[in-house]
Design a protein around this motif. Structure first.
Motif, PDB file in Angstrom:
ATOM      1  N   TYR A 179       0.799  -1.225   0.000  1.00 13.80           N
ATOM      2  CA  TYR A 179       0.000   0.000   0.000  1.00 13.80           C
ATOM      3  C   TYR A 179       0.833   1.276   0.000  1.00 13.80           C
ATOM      4  O   TYR A 179       0.309   2.362  -0.270  1.00 13.80           O
ATOM      5  N   LYS A 180       2.122   1.155   0.284  1.00 11.32           N
ATOM      6  CA  LYS A 180       2.981   2.340   0.286  1.00 11.32           C
ATOM      7  C   LYS A 180       3.459   2.711  -1.122  1.00 11.32           C
ATOM      8  O   LYS A 180       3.951   3.817  -1.340  1.00 11.32           O
ATOM      9  N   LEU A 181       3.313   1.771  -2.053  1.00 12.75           N
ATOM     10  CA  LEU A 181       3.856   1.963  -3.400  1.00 12.75           C
ATOM     11  C   LEU A 181       2.844   2.672  -4.287  1.00 12.75           C
ATOM     12  O   LEU A 181       1.693   2.252  -4.390  1.00 12.75           O
ATOM     13  N   LEU A 182       3.297   3.736  -4.949  1.00 11.68           N
ATOM     14  CA  LEU A 182       2.412   4.513  -5.817  1.00 11.68           C
ATOM     15  C   LEU A 182       2.731   4.336  -7.299  1.00 11.68           C
ATOM     16  O   LEU A 182       1.926   4.715  -8.153  1.00 11.68           O
ATOM     17  N   ASP A 183       3.893   3.782  -7.607  1.00 15.00           N
ATOM     18  CA  ASP A 183       4.347   3.718  -8.998  1.00 15.00           C
ATOM     19  C   ASP A 183       3.813   2.485  -9.728  1.00 15.00           C
ATOM     20  O   ASP A 183       3.451   1.485  -9.120  1.00 15.00           O
ATOM     21  N   ARG A 184       3.830   2.584 -11.054  1.00 11.83           N
ATOM     22  CA  ARG A 184       3.321   1.516 -11.916  1.00 11.83           C
ATOM     23  C   ARG A 184       4.394   0.464 -12.224  1.00 11.83           C
ATOM     24  O   ARG A 184       5.584   0.776 -12.266  1.00 11.83           O
ATOM     25  N   ARG A 185       3.934  -0.762 -12.455  1.00  9.19           N
ATOM     26  CA  ARG A 185       4.808  -1.848 -12.899  1.00  9.19           C
ATOM     27  C   ARG A 185       4.118  -2.592 -14.032  1.00  9.19           C
ATOM     28  O   ARG A 185       2.919  -2.852 -13.974  1.00  9.19           O
ATOM     29  N   ILE A 186       4.879  -2.907 -15.074  1.00 11.94           N
ATOM     30  CA  ILE A 186       4.392  -3.756 -16.160  1.00 11.94           C
ATOM     31  C   ILE A 186       5.169  -5.052 -16.130  1.00 11.94           C
ATOM     32  O   ILE A 186       6.402  -5.044 -16.068  1.00 11.94           O
ATOM     33  N   ASN A 187       4.449  -6.157 -16.148  1.00  7.34           N
ATOM     34  CA  ASN A 187       5.065  -7.486 -16.120  1.00  7.34           C
ATOM     35  C   ASN A 187       4.588  -8.291 -17.332  1.00  7.34           C
ATOM     36  O   ASN A 187       3.401  -8.314 -17.638  1.00  7.34           O
ATOM     37  N   LEU A 188       5.519  -8.920 -18.009  1.00  6.28           N
ATOM     38  CA  LEU A 188       5.206  -9.757 -19.167  1.00  6.28           C
ATOM     39  C   LEU A 188       5.601 -11.193 -18.844  1.00  6.28           C
ATOM     40  O   LEU A 188       6.765 -11.454 -18.481  1.00  6.28           O
ATOM     41  N   THR A 189       4.663 -12.119 -18.935  1.00 10.74           N
ATOM     42  CA  THR A 189       4.997 -13.539 -18.721  1.00 10.74           C
ATOM     43  C   THR A 189       4.823 -14.268 -20.052  1.00 10.74           C
ATOM     44  O   THR A 189       3.708 -14.528 -20.498  1.00 10.74           O
ATOM     45  N   PHE A 190       5.975 -14.584 -20.652  1.00 12.63           N
ATOM     46  CA  PHE A 190       5.996 -15.269 -21.942  1.00 12.63           C
ATOM     47  C   PHE A 190       5.741 -16.768 -21.712  1.00 12.63           C
ATOM     48  O   PHE A 190       6.270 -17.358 -20.772  1.00 12.63           O
ATOM     49  N   ARG A 191       4.922 -17.363 -22.596  1.00  7.72           N
ATOM     50  CA  ARG A 191       4.491 -18.740 -22.431  1.00  7.72           C
ATOM     51  C   ARG A 191       4.481 -19.455 -23.773  1.00  7.72           C
ATOM     52  O   ARG A 191       4.517 -18.805 -24.837  1.00  7.72           O
ATOM     53  N   VAL A 192       4.391 -20.783 -23.711  1.00 14.97           N
ATOM     54  CA  VAL A 192       4.185 -21.616 -24.913  1.00 14.97           C
ATOM     55  C   VAL A 192       2.830 -22.294 -24.753  1.00 14.97           C
ATOM     56  O   VAL A 192       2.661 -23.151 -23.893  1.00 14.97           O
ATOM     57  N   ILE A 193       1.874 -21.883 -25.587  1.00 14.39           N
ATOM     58  CA  ILE A 193       0.555 -22.516 -25.592  1.00 14.39           C
ATOM     59  C   ILE A 193       0.608 -23.730 -26.494  1.00 14.39           C
ATOM     60  O   ILE A 193       1.052 -23.653 -27.646  1.00 14.39           O
ATOM     61  N   LYS A 194       0.135 -24.889 -25.981  1.00 13.47           N
ATOM     62  CA  LYS A 194       0.185 -26.135 -26.732  1.00 13.47           C
ATOM     63  C   LYS A 194      -1.239 -26.663 -26.966  1.00 13.47           C
ATOM     64  O   LYS A 194      -2.167 -26.308 -26.225  1.00 13.47           O
ATOM     65  N   PRO A 195      -1.413 -27.508 -27.973  1.00 11.53           N
ATOM     66  CA  PRO A 195      -2.738 -28.118 -28.192  1.00 11.53           C
ATOM     67  C   PRO A 195      -3.131 -28.966 -26.987  1.00 11.53           C
ATOM     68  O   PRO A 195      -2.299 -29.654 -26.409  1.00 11.53           O
ATOM     69  N   VAL A 196      -4.384 -28.901 -26.594  1.00  9.49           N
ATOM     70  CA  VAL A 196      -4.866 -29.682 -25.445  1.00  9.49           C
ATOM     71  C   VAL A 196      -5.557 -30.945 -25.942  1.00  9.49           C
ATOM     72  O   VAL A 196      -6.374 -30.892 -26.834  1.00  9.49           O
TER      73      VAL A 196
END
Length: 196
Positions: A179-196
């Motif tokens: 709650y003390k943090l006011l700044d923005r963060r962008i996070n990218l989680t790269f993945r491999v999508i496979k056929p199910v």
């Protein structure tokens, strides 16, 4: 390149704290903040409907859809900024990724609760490559069986966190509120999508 092995039992988690320079990271943050098609998803939890406590976007190869927490994601096409980040991540991880989930934490009130990235379309032992830009946020991991096994690490601007092997079977992770943090963060989680 500097790296730190955070977990090597029941999976492997490696931090590369300086994948991108400070100048590169600041520019990439601005580019992503302005160009990504952000949306506010709705989640159903314990019989209640509420907005997800962060903004999200899903980009990837055509047809690489993804469902988590009852939210179905259909990919936007890669843009030039995402392609350049993806290329650098693939060089380090030696994996070709076909999709990325992007999260915008608007301030310290935005968060993601304990979970594992273990959806069927990610395959048996998914490799997740997590890149952070903007505000430094605490990232926590805890073992699903051995509750005393826990790791807390700060993910700085321009860092890469790789989760490999059986990590998603045996570990959960979160970004807790601050709650003390006011700044923005962008996070990218790269993945491999496979056929199910």
């Amino acid at each position: 390149m500097q790296k730190e092995v955070l977990i090597k039992n029941d999976g492997e988690v490696i931090l590369y704290p300086f994948l991108f320079s400070s100048t590169e990271s600041d520019q990439l943050f601005l580019d992503l903040n302005d160009s990504v098609k952000w949306k506010q998803d709705i989640i159903h939890l314990f019989g209640k409907t509420m907005p997800l406590p962060r903004l999200t976007a899903w980009y990837g190869d055509e047809g690489k859809s993804y469902t988590y927490s009852g939210i179905e994601q259909h990919p936007e096409p890669w843009n030039s900024t995402l392609k350049s980040i993806k290329s650098k991540v693939e060089e380090i991880s030696e994996v070709t990724f076909n999709s990325v989930l992007i999260n915008l934490y608007r301030d310290g009130k935005d968060s993601v609760s304990w979970h594992s990235d273990d959806e069927p379309e990610l395959g048996k032992n998914p490799i997740i490559a997590s890149v952070s830009f903007g505000a430094t946020r605490r990232f926590s991991l805890k073992h699903k069986i051995s509750k005393k096994d826990k790791v807390d690490i700060d993910l700085p601007n321009g860092s890469l966190l790789l989760m490999k092997g059986e990590t998603q079977h045996y570990w959960q992770h979160q970004i807790p509120k601050n709650y003390k943090l006011l700044d923005r963060r962008i996070n990218l989680t790269f993945r491999v999508i496979k056929p199910v």
